[in-house]
Design a protein around this motif. Sequence first.
Motif, short mmCIF file in Angstrom:
data_model
loop_
_atom_site.label_atom_id
_atom_site.label_comp_id
_atom_site.label_asym_id
_atom_site.label_seq_id
_atom_site.Cartn_x
_atom_site.Cartn_y
_atom_site.Cartn_z
N ARG A 6 60.54 90.20 -0.40
CA ARG A 6 61.95 90.45 -0.04
C ARG A 6 62.84 89.30 -0.51
NH1 ARG A 6 59.51 92.29 4.82
NH2 ARG A 6 60.11 90.37 5.91
N LEU A 7 62.36 88.08 -0.40
CA LEU A 7 63.14 86.92 -0.87
C LEU A 7 63.36 87.00 -2.38
CD1 LEU A 7 61.50 84.06 1.23
CD2 LEU A 7 63.85 84.86 1.43
N ALA A 8 62.35 87.46 -3.10
CA ALA A 8 62.49 87.58 -4.56
C ALA A 8 63.53 88.64 -4.91
CB ALA A 8 61.14 87.93 -5.18
N VAL A 9 63.49 89.78 -4.21
CA VAL A 9 64.49 90.84 -4.45
C VAL A 9 65.88 90.34 -4.09
CG1 VAL A 9 65.26 93.13 -3.72
CG2 VAL A 9 62.82 92.70 -4.09
N ALA A 32 72.24 86.82 -7.14
CA ALA A 32 72.52 85.90 -8.24
C ALA A 32 73.95 86.11 -8.75
CB ALA A 32 71.51 86.11 -9.36
N PRO A 33 74.60 85.09 -9.28
CA PRO A 33 74.06 83.75 -9.49
C PRO A 33 74.26 82.81 -8.29
CG PRO A 33 76.20 83.88 -10.51
CD PRO A 33 75.93 85.25 -9.92
N ALA A 50 69.61 79.09 0.41
CA ALA A 50 68.42 79.43 1.19
C ALA A 50 68.79 80.28 2.40
CB ALA A 50 67.71 78.14 1.63
N GLU A 51 69.92 79.95 3.03
CA GLU A 51 70.36 80.70 4.20
C GLU A 51 70.74 82.13 3.82
OE1 GLU A 51 70.54 76.48 4.81
OE2 GLU A 51 71.53 77.73 3.30
N GLU A 52 71.43 82.27 2.70
CA GLU A 52 71.80 83.61 2.24
C GLU A 52 70.57 84.45 1.92
OE1 GLU A 52 75.96 84.02 -0.06
OE2 GLU A 52 74.50 82.72 -1.03
N LEU A 53 69.61 83.85 1.26
CA LEU A 53 68.41 84.59 0.89
C LEU A 53 67.64 85.03 2.13
CD1 LEU A 53 67.04 82.65 -2.22
CD2 LEU A 53 68.43 84.72 -2.14
N ALA A 54 67.57 84.17 3.13
CA ALA A 54 66.89 84.54 4.36
C ALA A 54 67.61 85.70 5.04
CB ALA A 54 66.80 83.34 5.29
N ARG A 98 73.86 93.57 -3.98
CA ARG A 98 74.56 93.26 -5.24
C ARG A 98 76.05 93.54 -5.11
NH1 ARG A 98 69.64 95.22 -7.54
NH2 ARG A 98 70.42 97.37 -7.56
N GLU A 99 76.39 94.64 -4.46
CA GLU A 99 77.80 94.97 -4.28
C GLU A 99 78.49 93.94 -3.40
OE1 GLU A 99 80.64 98.75 -3.02
OE2 GLU A 99 78.61 98.62 -2.21
N MET A 100 77.82 93.50 -2.35
CA MET A 100 78.40 92.48 -1.47
C MET A 100 78.64 91.19 -2.23
SD MET A 100 76.26 93.26 2.06
CE MET A 100 77.02 91.93 3.02
N ARG A 101 77.70 90.83 -3.11
CA ARG A 101 77.89 89.61 -3.91
C ARG A 101 79.08 89.77 -4.86
NH1 ARG A 101 77.99 85.58 -2.81
NH2 ARG A 101 75.84 84.97 -2.49
N GLN A 102 79.25 90.95 -5.42
CA GLN A 102 80.40 91.18 -6.30
C GLN A 102 81.71 91.06 -5.54
OE1 GLN A 102 79.57 95.02 -7.99
NE2 GLN A 102 77.95 94.27 -9.33
N LEU A 103 81.71 91.51 -4.31
CA LEU A 103 82.93 91.43 -3.49
C LEU A 103 83.21 90.00 -3.05
CD1 LEU A 103 82.45 94.63 -1.29
CD2 LEU A 103 84.10 94.31 -3.14
N TRP A 104 82.17 89.24 -2.80
CA TRP A 104 82.30 87.83 -2.39
C TRP A 104 81.51 86.96 -3.35
CZ3 TRP A 104 82.17 86.37 3.51
CH2 TRP A 104 83.32 86.86 4.14
N PRO A 105 81.98 86.78 -4.57
CA PRO A 105 81.19 86.05 -5.57
C PRO A 105 80.99 84.57 -5.28
CG PRO A 105 83.39 86.53 -6.41
CD PRO A 105 83.25 87.28 -5.12
N GLN A 106 81.93 83.95 -4.57
CA GLN A 106 81.85 82.51 -4.33
C GLN A 106 81.69 82.14 -2.86
OE1 GLN A 106 81.57 80.47 -6.81
NE2 GLN A 106 81.93 82.06 -8.35
#
Length: 218
Positions: free
Chosen positions: A83-86, A92-93, A97-101, A117-125
């Motif tokens: 799950r951590l790998a997924v 990315a990018p 560690a906290e986010e991955l957990a 992935r969509e959440m990361r696109q909405l909050w990229p930074q």
Amino acid sequence: MRRHAILLLGALLLATAPVHAQELSPFDAIADEPTRAALRTIIADAAARGLPTSALVTKVREGIAKRATPDRIRSATALLAERLAVASSALAPTRSAEELAAAAGALQVGIPASTLREMRQLWPQRPLTVPLGVLSELVASGVSRSIATRRVRDLLVKGATTTQFAALGTTIQNDIAAGLSPDAAMELRSKGVLSLIEQQINEGVTTTGAPPRPPVRR
């Protein structure tokens, strides 16, 4: 002098040893040697891929504390590593560690990688640790994945703060404990936060001090 040099060398070796290697000593509590070897391999592989090993070590310690069988500890740790790998790929990018957990926890309750992935696109930074944690907590509490995901997405689009996310999670949990259905609580409380953000946008005010985000066309 020679003895002092040996002691100094030993201290330096301990200080520079890989973190995951130092963390493996508690695993000696597991009597099964093949399981210990498997756990060392899982954690070493995770470290080589840049994944946080602390979450894996914690998983092992939890299994030991709960007196789980060696096979169950190994299986749970291997699944968490997957799950951590997924999560690492999906976030990315930018990831911590906290986010991955937190993302691994979301995957565990059935949130798909596409949502991450969509959440990361909405909050990229911005760190997604709190939104992901709240999303997982709400789904685990009975809120349907579709409703929880949609409302969290709406809040991300509108620029909700981590404080608002955390407060939302607490309020919904209280509503559920008081007898309100999980989905009804999610709809009611998230609409309230969205209404407040919309009001702040209309007034030219944001809770973060940043310029208000323009409305999203759908």
